[in-house]
Design a protein around this motif. Sequence first.
Motif, PDB file in Angstrom:
ATOM      1  N   LYS A  10     -39.387  47.365  56.808  1.00  0.00           N
ATOM      2  CA  LYS A  10     -39.249  47.321  55.350  1.00  0.00           C
ATOM      3  C   LYS A  10     -38.389  48.487  54.844  1.00  0.00           C
ATOM      4  O   LYS A  10     -37.505  48.311  54.001  1.00  0.00           O
ATOM      5  CB  LYS A  10     -40.651  47.371  54.728  1.00  0.00           C
ATOM      6  CG  LYS A  10     -40.721  47.263  53.246  1.00  0.00           C
ATOM      7  CD  LYS A  10     -42.203  47.206  52.830  1.00  0.00           C
ATOM      8  CE  LYS A  10     -42.402  47.723  51.455  1.00  0.00           C
ATOM      9  NZ  LYS A  10     -43.799  47.790  51.075  1.00  0.00           N
ATOM     10  N   LEU A  11     -38.640  49.679  55.370  1.00  0.00           N
ATOM     11  CA  LEU A  11     -37.876  50.856  54.961  1.00  0.00           C
ATOM     12  C   LEU A  11     -36.417  50.752  55.391  1.00  0.00           C
ATOM     13  O   LEU A  11     -35.508  51.090  54.620  1.00  0.00           O
ATOM     14  CB  LEU A  11     -38.512  52.130  55.525  1.00  0.00           C
ATOM     15  CG  LEU A  11     -39.896  52.476  54.996  1.00  0.00           C
ATOM     16  CD1 LEU A  11     -40.494  53.639  55.776  1.00  0.00           C
ATOM     17  CD2 LEU A  11     -39.843  52.786  53.511  1.00  0.00           C
ATOM     18  N   LEU A  12     -36.186  50.271  56.595  1.00  0.00           N
ATOM     19  CA  LEU A  12     -34.816  50.112  57.064  1.00  0.00           C
ATOM     20  C   LEU A  12     -34.055  49.069  56.245  1.00  0.00           C
ATOM     21  O   LEU A  12     -32.867  49.235  55.968  1.00  0.00           O
ATOM     22  CB  LEU A  12     -34.796  49.752  58.552  1.00  0.00           C
ATOM     23  CG  LEU A  12     -35.184  50.888  59.493  1.00  0.00           C
ATOM     24  CD1 LEU A  12     -35.278  50.383  60.935  1.00  0.00           C
ATOM     25  CD2 LEU A  12     -34.198  52.035  59.396  1.00  0.00           C
ATOM     26  N   ALA A  13     -34.735  48.027  55.832  1.00  0.00           N
ATOM     27  CA  ALA A  13     -34.096  47.017  54.974  1.00  0.00           C
ATOM     28  C   ALA A  13     -33.674  47.644  53.646  1.00  0.00           C
ATOM     29  O   ALA A  13     -32.581  47.356  53.129  1.00  0.00           O
ATOM     30  CB  ALA A  13     -35.038  45.836  54.741  1.00  0.00           C
ATOM     31  N   ARG A  14     -34.524  48.494  53.095  1.00  0.00           N
ATOM     32  CA  ARG A  14     -34.173  49.186  51.845  1.00  0.00           C
ATOM     33  C   ARG A  14     -32.966  50.086  52.041  1.00  0.00           C
ATOM     34  O   ARG A  14     -32.077  50.149  51.196  1.00  0.00           O
ATOM     35  CB  ARG A  14     -35.357  50.012  51.338  1.00  0.00           C
ATOM     36  CG  ARG A  14     -36.482  49.171  50.775  1.00  0.00           C
ATOM     37  CD  ARG A  14     -37.528  50.049  50.169  1.00  0.00           C
ATOM     38  NE  ARG A  14     -37.143  50.335  48.796  1.00  0.00           N
ATOM     39  CZ  ARG A  14     -37.983  50.344  47.783  1.00  0.00           C
ATOM     40  NH1 ARG A  14     -39.258  50.096  47.983  1.00  0.00           N
ATOM     41  NH2 ARG A  14     -37.564  50.606  46.575  1.00  0.00           N
ATOM     42  N   ILE A  15     -32.931  50.791  53.158  1.00  0.00           N
ATOM     43  CA  ILE A  15     -31.809  51.679  53.457  1.00  0.00           C
ATOM     44  C   ILE A  15     -30.521  50.872  53.594  1.00  0.00           C
ATOM     45  O   ILE A  15     -29.465  51.280  53.092  1.00  0.00           O
ATOM     46  CB  ILE A  15     -32.079  52.493  54.747  1.00  0.00           C
ATOM     47  CG1 ILE A  15     -33.258  53.451  54.548  1.00  0.00           C
ATOM     48  CG2 ILE A  15     -30.832  53.237  55.204  1.00  0.00           C
ATOM     49  CD1 ILE A  15     -33.046  54.491  53.470  1.00  0.00           C
ATOM     50  N   ARG A  16     -30.596  49.738  54.238  1.00  0.00           N
ATOM     51  CA  ARG A  16     -29.401  48.903  54.394  1.00  0.00           C
ATOM     52  C   ARG A  16     -28.901  48.384  53.044  1.00  0.00           C
ATOM     53  O   ARG A  16     -27.691  48.308  52.813  1.00  0.00           O
ATOM     54  CB  ARG A  16     -29.694  47.762  55.363  1.00  0.00           C
ATOM     55  CG  ARG A  16     -29.839  48.268  56.789  1.00  0.00           C
ATOM     56  CD  ARG A  16     -30.058  47.153  57.802  1.00  0.00           C
ATOM     57  NE  ARG A  16     -30.285  47.753  59.094  1.00  0.00           N
ATOM     58  CZ  ARG A  16     -31.464  47.790  59.714  1.00  0.00           C
ATOM     59  NH1 ARG A  16     -32.527  47.235  59.161  1.00  0.00           N
ATOM     60  NH2 ARG A  16     -31.587  48.371  60.890  1.00  0.00           N
ATOM     61  N   ARG A  17     -29.823  48.041  52.151  1.00  0.00           N
ATOM     62  CA  ARG A  17     -29.413  47.625  50.798  1.00  0.00           C
ATOM     63  C   ARG A  17     -28.751  48.792  50.072  1.00  0.00           C
ATOM     64  O   ARG A  17     -27.759  48.616  49.368  1.00  0.00           O
ATOM     65  CB  ARG A  17     -30.614  47.101  50.006  1.00  0.00           C
ATOM     66  CG  ARG A  17     -31.014  45.686  50.416  1.00  0.00           C
ATOM     67  CD  ARG A  17     -31.989  45.054  49.433  1.00  0.00           C
ATOM     68  NE  ARG A  17     -33.226  45.784  49.261  1.00  0.00           N
ATOM     69  CZ  ARG A  17     -34.296  45.677  50.035  1.00  0.00           C
ATOM     70  NH1 ARG A  17     -34.291  44.847  51.065  1.00  0.00           N
ATOM     71  NH2 ARG A  17     -35.383  46.382  49.800  1.00  0.00           N
ATOM     72  N   LEU A  18     -29.311  49.989  50.240  1.00  0.00           N
ATOM     73  CA  LEU A  18     -28.705  51.181  49.633  1.00  0.00           C
ATOM     74  C   LEU A  18     -27.289  51.415  50.163  1.00  0.00           C
ATOM     75  O   LEU A  18     -26.385  51.754  49.397  1.00  0.00           O
ATOM     76  CB  LEU A  18     -29.558  52.420  49.916  1.00  0.00           C
ATOM     77  CG  LEU A  18     -30.712  52.648  48.967  1.00  0.00           C
ATOM     78  CD1 LEU A  18     -31.721  53.612  49.556  1.00  0.00           C
ATOM     79  CD2 LEU A  18     -30.184  53.169  47.651  1.00  0.00           C
TER      80      LEU A  18
END
Length: 92
Positions: A10-18
Amino acid sequence: MSHTITQKPKLLARIRRLKGQMDAVERALEADADCADVLNLVASVRGAINGLTVELIEDHIRHHVADPDTDTDPHRAEGAAELIDVIRTYLK
């Protein structure tokens, strides 16, 4: 922070969106986009960073300080819940 391991996808997905949002800012600057458009993109990045920060701080409180949903001490549970609410409000 062991709890970040369970939230890793979940955190990595957020980072990728960022990263994608930052790439959009870069493309806008390269294309000499209108400053209002660039500012809106930057505001979106800021909101996303704040959202990630809130999530990390809340998880830290819940796992290392007190979890308001499971703590048996009602005062500590209430204090943790209030702290989480303040952080959410502050970083909105």
